[in-house]
Design a protein around this motif. Structure first.
Motif, PDB file in Angstrom:
ATOM      1  N   LYS A  15     -35.899  -5.074 -24.723  1.00 37.26           N
ATOM      2  CA  LYS A  15     -36.346  -6.134 -23.806  1.00 37.26           C
ATOM      3  C   LYS A  15     -35.803  -5.910 -22.396  1.00 37.26           C
ATOM      4  CE  LYS A  15     -36.812  -9.814 -27.256  1.00 37.26           C
ATOM      5  NZ  LYS A  15     -36.205 -11.057 -27.773  1.00 37.26           N
ATOM      6  N   GLU A  16     -34.540  -5.484 -22.336  1.00 39.48           N
ATOM      7  CA  GLU A  16     -33.895  -5.241 -21.035  1.00 39.48           C
ATOM      8  C   GLU A  16     -34.616  -4.125 -20.290  1.00 39.48           C
ATOM      9  OE1 GLU A  16     -30.903  -6.372 -18.324  1.00 39.48           O
ATOM     10  OE2 GLU A  16     -31.434  -7.253 -20.241  1.00 39.48           O
ATOM     11  N   ASN A  17     -34.962  -3.048 -21.021  1.00 39.98           N
ATOM     12  CA  ASN A  17     -35.652  -1.910 -20.402  1.00 39.98           C
ATOM     13  C   ASN A  17     -37.067  -2.253 -19.965  1.00 39.98           C
ATOM     14  OD1 ASN A  17     -33.479  -0.171 -20.623  1.00 39.98           O
ATOM     15  ND2 ASN A  17     -34.072   0.558 -22.657  1.00 39.98           N
ATOM     16  N   ALA A  18     -37.668  -3.238 -20.671  1.00 40.40           N
ATOM     17  CA  ALA A  18     -39.044  -3.629 -20.341  1.00 40.40           C
ATOM     18  C   ALA A  18     -39.116  -4.471 -19.072  1.00 40.40           C
ATOM     19  CB  ALA A  18     -39.661  -4.393 -21.511  1.00 40.40           C
ATOM     20  N   LYS A  19     -37.998  -5.057 -18.666  1.00 37.62           N
ATOM     21  CA  LYS A  19     -37.985  -5.897 -17.467  1.00 37.62           C
ATOM     22  C   LYS A  19     -38.172  -5.050 -16.219  1.00 37.62           C
ATOM     23  CE  LYS A  19     -35.055  -9.737 -19.003  1.00 37.62           C
ATOM     24  NZ  LYS A  19     -33.767 -10.422 -18.775  1.00 37.62           N
ATOM     25  N   MET A  20     -38.847  -5.633 -15.236  1.00 36.22           N
ATOM     26  CA  MET A  20     -39.027  -4.962 -13.945  1.00 36.22           C
ATOM     27  C   MET A  20     -37.818  -5.296 -13.072  1.00 36.22           C
ATOM     28  SD  MET A  20     -40.658  -2.938 -12.039  1.00 36.22           S
ATOM     29  CE  MET A  20     -41.991  -2.645 -13.213  1.00 36.22           C
ATOM     30  N   GLN A  21     -36.777  -4.483 -13.210  1.00 35.84           N
ATOM     31  CA  GLN A  21     -35.563  -4.672 -12.432  1.00 35.84           C
ATOM     32  C   GLN A  21     -34.839  -3.331 -12.325  1.00 35.84           C
ATOM     33  OE1 GLN A  21     -33.537  -7.598 -14.843  1.00 35.84           O
ATOM     34  NE2 GLN A  21     -32.638  -6.064 -16.181  1.00 35.84           N
ATOM     35  N   LEU A  22     -33.841  -3.268 -11.458  1.00 35.47           N
ATOM     36  CA  LEU A  22     -33.059  -2.047 -11.323  1.00 35.47           C
ATOM     37  C   LEU A  22     -32.346  -1.747 -12.639  1.00 35.47           C
ATOM     38  CD1 LEU A  22     -31.452  -2.657  -7.801  1.00 35.47           C
ATOM     39  CD2 LEU A  22     -33.345  -1.125  -8.326  1.00 35.47           C
ATOM     40  N   LYS A  23     -32.350  -0.493 -13.041  1.00 35.37           N
ATOM     41  CA  LYS A  23     -31.750  -0.099 -14.316  1.00 35.37           C
ATOM     42  C   LYS A  23     -30.317   0.375 -14.110  1.00 35.37           C
ATOM     43  CE  LYS A  23     -35.800  -0.841 -16.100  1.00 35.37           C
ATOM     44  NZ  LYS A  23     -36.050  -2.150 -16.717  1.00 35.37           N
ATOM     45  N   ARG A  24     -29.499   0.155 -15.125  1.00 32.68           N
ATOM     46  CA  ARG A  24     -28.096   0.578 -15.045  1.00 32.68           C
ATOM     47  C   ARG A  24     -27.981   2.048 -15.457  1.00 32.68           C
ATOM     48  NH1 ARG A  24     -24.957  -3.481 -13.643  1.00 32.68           N
ATOM     49  NH2 ARG A  24     -25.588  -5.620 -14.112  1.00 32.68           N
ATOM     50  N   ASN A  25     -28.200   2.933 -14.482  1.00 33.80           N
ATOM     51  CA  ASN A  25     -28.196   4.378 -14.722  1.00 33.80           C
ATOM     52  C   ASN A  25     -26.969   5.087 -14.168  1.00 33.80           C
ATOM     53  OD1 ASN A  25     -30.719   4.582 -16.060  1.00 33.80           O
ATOM     54  ND2 ASN A  25     -31.798   4.420 -14.113  1.00 33.80           N
ATOM     55  N   ILE A  26     -26.118   4.363 -13.447  1.00 37.52           N
ATOM     56  CA  ILE A  26     -24.992   5.008 -12.754  1.00 37.52           C
ATOM     57  C   ILE A  26     -23.711   4.805 -13.562  1.00 37.52           C
ATOM     58  CG2 ILE A  26     -23.617   5.035 -10.639  1.00 37.52           C
ATOM     59  CD1 ILE A  26     -26.137   4.126  -9.169  1.00 37.52           C
ATOM     60  N   GLY A  27     -23.140   5.899 -13.996  1.00 35.44           N
ATOM     61  CA  GLY A  27     -21.908   5.856 -14.774  1.00 35.44           C
ATOM     62  C   GLY A  27     -20.668   6.043 -13.913  1.00 35.44           C
ATOM     63  N   TYR A  28     -19.536   6.213 -14.588  1.00 36.81           N
ATOM     64  CA  TYR A  28     -18.243   6.338 -13.913  1.00 36.81           C
ATOM     65  C   TYR A  28     -18.204   7.542 -12.963  1.00 36.81           C
ATOM     66  CZ  TYR A  28     -13.380   7.863 -13.477  1.00 36.81           C
ATOM     67  OH  TYR A  28     -12.177   8.321 -12.990  1.00 36.81           O
ATOM     68  N   PHE A  29     -18.589   8.733 -13.465  1.00 36.63           N
ATOM     69  CA  PHE A  29     -18.518   9.942 -12.635  1.00 36.63           C
ATOM     70  C   PHE A  29     -19.499   9.879 -11.460  1.00 36.63           C
ATOM     71  CE2 PHE A  29     -16.598  11.677 -16.551  1.00 36.63           C
ATOM     72  CZ  PHE A  29     -15.426  12.176 -16.005  1.00 36.63           C
ATOM     73  N   ASN A  30     -20.680   9.297 -11.706  1.00 41.28           N
ATOM     74  CA  ASN A  30     -21.632   9.115 -10.608  1.00 41.28           C
ATOM     75  C   ASN A  30     -21.040   8.207  -9.535  1.00 41.28           C
ATOM     76  OD1 ASN A  30     -24.138   8.881 -13.132  1.00 41.28           O
ATOM     77  ND2 ASN A  30     -23.736  10.661 -11.876  1.00 41.28           N
ATOM     78  N   GLY A  31     -20.383   7.120  -9.963  1.00 41.75           N
ATOM     79  CA  GLY A  31     -19.761   6.188  -9.016  1.00 41.75           C
ATOM     80  C   GLY A  31     -18.687   6.854  -8.183  1.00 41.75           C
ATOM     81  N   VAL A  32     -17.834   7.660  -8.852  1.00 42.01           N
ATOM     82  CA  VAL A  32     -16.785   8.400  -8.129  1.00 42.01           C
ATOM     83  C   VAL A  32     -17.417   9.351  -7.115  1.00 42.01           C
ATOM     84  CG1 VAL A  32     -14.948  10.123  -8.377  1.00 42.01           C
ATOM     85  CG2 VAL A  32     -15.077   8.205  -9.982  1.00 42.01           C
ATOM     86  N   SER A  33     -18.498  10.029  -7.536  1.00 46.54           N
ATOM     87  CA  SER A  33     -19.185  10.974  -6.642  1.00 46.54           C
ATOM     88  C   SER A  33     -19.759  10.275  -5.422  1.00 46.54           C
ATOM     89  CB  SER A  33     -20.316  11.685  -7.391  1.00 46.54           C
ATOM     90  OG  SER A  33     -19.814  12.446  -8.450  1.00 46.54           O
ATOM     91  N   PHE A  34     -20.338   9.081  -5.625  1.00 46.69           N
ATOM     92  CA  PHE A  34     -20.910   8.349  -4.498  1.00 46.69           C
ATOM     93  C   PHE A  34     -19.831   7.912  -3.512  1.00 46.69           C
ATOM     94  CE2 PHE A  34     -24.924   7.776  -6.907  1.00 46.69           C
ATOM     95  CZ  PHE A  34     -25.813   8.028  -5.885  1.00 46.69           C
ATOM     96  N   ILE A  35     -18.688   7.443  -4.019  1.00 48.25           N
ATOM     97  CA  ILE A  35     -17.623   6.992  -3.104  1.00 48.25           C
ATOM     98  C   ILE A  35     -17.052   8.177  -2.329  1.00 48.25           C
ATOM     99  CG2 ILE A  35     -15.378   5.866  -2.899  1.00 48.25           C
ATOM    100  CD1 ILE A  35     -15.994   4.296  -5.413  1.00 48.25           C
ATOM    101  N   ILE A  36     -16.681   9.248  -3.057  1.00 45.76           N
ATOM    102  CA  ILE A  36     -16.124  10.427  -2.376  1.00 45.76           C
ATOM    103  C   ILE A  36     -17.161  11.023  -1.425  1.00 45.76           C
ATOM    104  CG2 ILE A  36     -15.282  12.783  -2.713  1.00 45.76           C
ATOM    105  CD1 ILE A  36     -13.980  11.857  -5.308  1.00 45.76           C
ATOM    106  N   GLY A  37     -18.416  11.076  -1.876  1.00 45.99           N
ATOM    107  CA  GLY A  37     -19.478  11.611  -1.035  1.00 45.99           C
ATOM    108  C   GLY A  37     -19.682  10.810   0.230  1.00 45.99           C
ATOM    109  N   SER A  38     -19.505   9.490   0.140  1.00 41.36           N
ATOM    110  CA  SER A  38     -19.647   8.630   1.329  1.00 41.36           C
ATOM    111  C   SER A  38     -18.503   8.818   2.308  1.00 41.36           C
ATOM    112  CB  SER A  38     -19.715   7.154   0.906  1.00 41.36           C
ATOM    113  OG  SER A  38     -20.847   6.914   0.115  1.00 41.36           O
ATOM    114  N   ILE A  39     -17.281   8.989   1.785  1.00 35.98           N
ATOM    115  CA  ILE A  39     -16.101   9.092   2.651  1.00 35.98           C
ATOM    116  C   ILE A  39     -16.027  10.464   3.317  1.00 35.98           C
ATOM    117  CG2 ILE A  39     -13.578   9.046   2.744  1.00 35.98           C
ATOM    118  CD1 ILE A  39     -13.629   7.108   0.358  1.00 35.98           C
ATOM    119  N   VAL A  40     -16.156  11.522   2.513  1.00 42.07           N
ATOM    120  CA  VAL A  40     -15.938  12.884   3.018  1.00 42.07           C
ATOM    121  C   VAL A  40     -17.225  13.415   3.631  1.00 42.07           C
ATOM    122  CG1 VAL A  40     -15.208  15.220   2.449  1.00 42.07           C
ATOM    123  CG2 VAL A  40     -14.208  13.274   1.219  1.00 42.07           C
TER     124      VAL A  40
END
Length: 488
Positions: A15-40
């Protein structure tokens, strides 16, 4: 007996996947990559000279300021971690200011960010184009038209990528973050090896770290400004809170991993520069990392300009991702046209928001002189950080029963609010400039739009027809009601 409701986890997930909304696809390592990527970005490779210059070439003071700037950034990111876990919605500061301080301050934020953040992306794209084209032209400057065309191509490539697939954008971010951290590791390890090797002049530089002239308070403050600018981007994780897997756990964990990692790398890289180059050589160098490479690894010195381009590309991808989420959140709240909050029916990505933010960035690239105007909006970033931390304090007292999986030590946001307003006022007081007045008037100009269109809800019927046609063209539809709209 009648059949009762089943709480099958698989059914719930379906049901959650069928909803038209942003999906939770970003995990821990992705989050770390985005923060470090934004800073450096390019700064640590090209011009980490501001701190040393304003520290009057005092090595000890400069390293202390790099550390202090990192700790202030960590304090700020911990404040954001509390807000991100309690209110895990897209939009970062915008969503938190709106919840804590109301609609008008949030609109001023998005009004300002709609112009300053795309301008920053345009500047990054042009810098990437410069580093990517220069090797082909040697000592001659690359043609401006070529650089602008390449900058536009990179912007739209990343805009389309982020508009089509979150997973692919996260994968690209992880790869480019790993590449830039490998480049920083080469510099850091090279410096440590040389330092352990025991070059007398290098060791003397650190043994007598505080022997140079001690800077005064205003010089230390200016050096501190430069250090904090180098750590800019630590706030990016809250823009993707709605798409993070298990945000209650992963948001604090990514912050506590990424920001300390950047602090350690920044210190090691600066120590490495100081091991190979004198403070005067660092301050006078056009590109410090290139000068370092020419001395230490001359046969493969070409790695550094390539690493700078890679680093800029990763920072640009991260910045474009977060800017799309800001536009999406602003539209959901009625502060931007409704089309921008719609999601692609195939990928559930905020494609219209990505098109909107990429188009504005493209406008800044064509007459690149416009980017210079946004330099005077630097104070607005810290103003919004101060308002966000103030929102945390307000929510602590106004909504004491709000579920907070992570809570920061309460004096920390008070310190951040005081620090933010000091950083807003100090440059205006120390070096007053008429452009600051124009920037402030531009922010106040948001009232001209806010009062008729947001407060009094003025609406033009013909816009609905345009929205309908664009909706069909882009294959997008409104997102299902999110937790944010239920909470308001």
């Amino acid at each position: 007996m009648g059949k009762g409701k089943t709480n099958n986890p698989r059914d719930e997930k379906r049901k959650e996947n069928a909803k038209m909304q942003l999906k939770r696809n970003i995990g821990y390592f992705n989050g770390v990559s985005f923060i470090i990527g934004s800073i450096v970005g390019a700064g640590i490779f090209v011009s980490p000279t501001g701190v040393l210059k304003h520290s009057l070439l005092n090595v000890g003071v400069a390293l202390m300021i790099w550390t202090a700037s990192g700790l202030v950034s960590l304090m700020g990111s911990l404040c954001y971690a509390e807000l991100g876990t309690a209110l895990p919605f897209s939009g970062g500061e915008y969503s938190h200011i709106k919840r804590g301080l109301g609609s008008l301050p949030a609109f001023v934020f998005i009004w300002t960010s709609t112009f300053t953040k795309p301008a920053s992306n345009a500047a990054r794209a042009l810098l990437f184009a410069e580093y990517a084209t220069q090797p082909f032209y040697g000592i001659c400057p690359a043609p401006e038209v070529l650089k602008k065309c390449l900058a536009l191509a990179v912007l739209w490539s990343l805009g389309i990528l982020n508009g089509c697939s979150v997973k692919m954008a996260a994968w690209v971010q992880t790869v480019f973050t790993l590449l830039k951290m490998m480049a920083l590791s080469v510099i850091a390890i090279g410096g440590i090896v040389l330092l352990v090797g025991g070059r007398k002049e290098s060791l003397a530089r650190f043994e007598d770290a505080f022997s140079s002239e001690i800077p005064n308070a205003s010089q230390i403050a200016e050096a501190f400004f430069q250090g904090l600018y180098a750590y800019g981007g630590w706030w990016s994780v809250n823009y993707m809170a709605e798409e993070m897997k298990n945000p209650s756990r992963n948001i604090p964990l990514t912050v506590m991993t990424a920001v300390p990692a950047v602090i350690v790398f920044y210190l090691l890289v600066n120590i490495s520069y100081l091991t190979v180059l004198t403070p005067k050589e660092i301050v006078s160098s056009v590109a410090v990392a290139v000068t370092w490479a020419d001395r230490v690894i001359p046969s493969v010195a070409w790695i550094i300009p390539l690493s700078v381009a890679v680093s800029i590309f990763g920072a640009l991808n991260s910045s474009m991702f977060t800017l799309g989420r800001l536009s999406y959140a602003g539209s959901q709240s009625g502060h931007l046209p409704v089309l921008i909050s719609m999601l692609n029916v195939h990928s559930c990505t905020p494609a219209p928001a990505m098109i909107f933010s990429t188009t504005i960035a493209s406008i800044f690239i064509i007459p690149s002189d416009l980017i210079m105007l946004t330099n005077y909006f630097g104070f607005s970033a810290w103003l919004m950080i101060g308002l966000t931390c103030a929102s945390l304090i307000v929510l602590r007292y106004r909504e004491p029963h709000l579920h907070r999986p992570y809570k920061v030590f309460l004096p920390v946001p008070f310190v951040m609010v005081a620090m933010s307003f000091f950083l807003v006022l100090a440059p205006i007081v120390w070096s007053p400039n008429l452009q600051y007045v124009y920037a402030f008037l531009f922010m106040l100009g948001s009232l001209i739009v806010y009062l008729p269109f947001i407060h009094f809800k003025l609406h033009f019927a013909f816009l609905d027809k345009i929205t309908c046609h664009l909706q069909l063209l882009l294959e997008v539809c409104p997102a299902d009601e999110s937790a944010e709209s239920k909470c308001e």
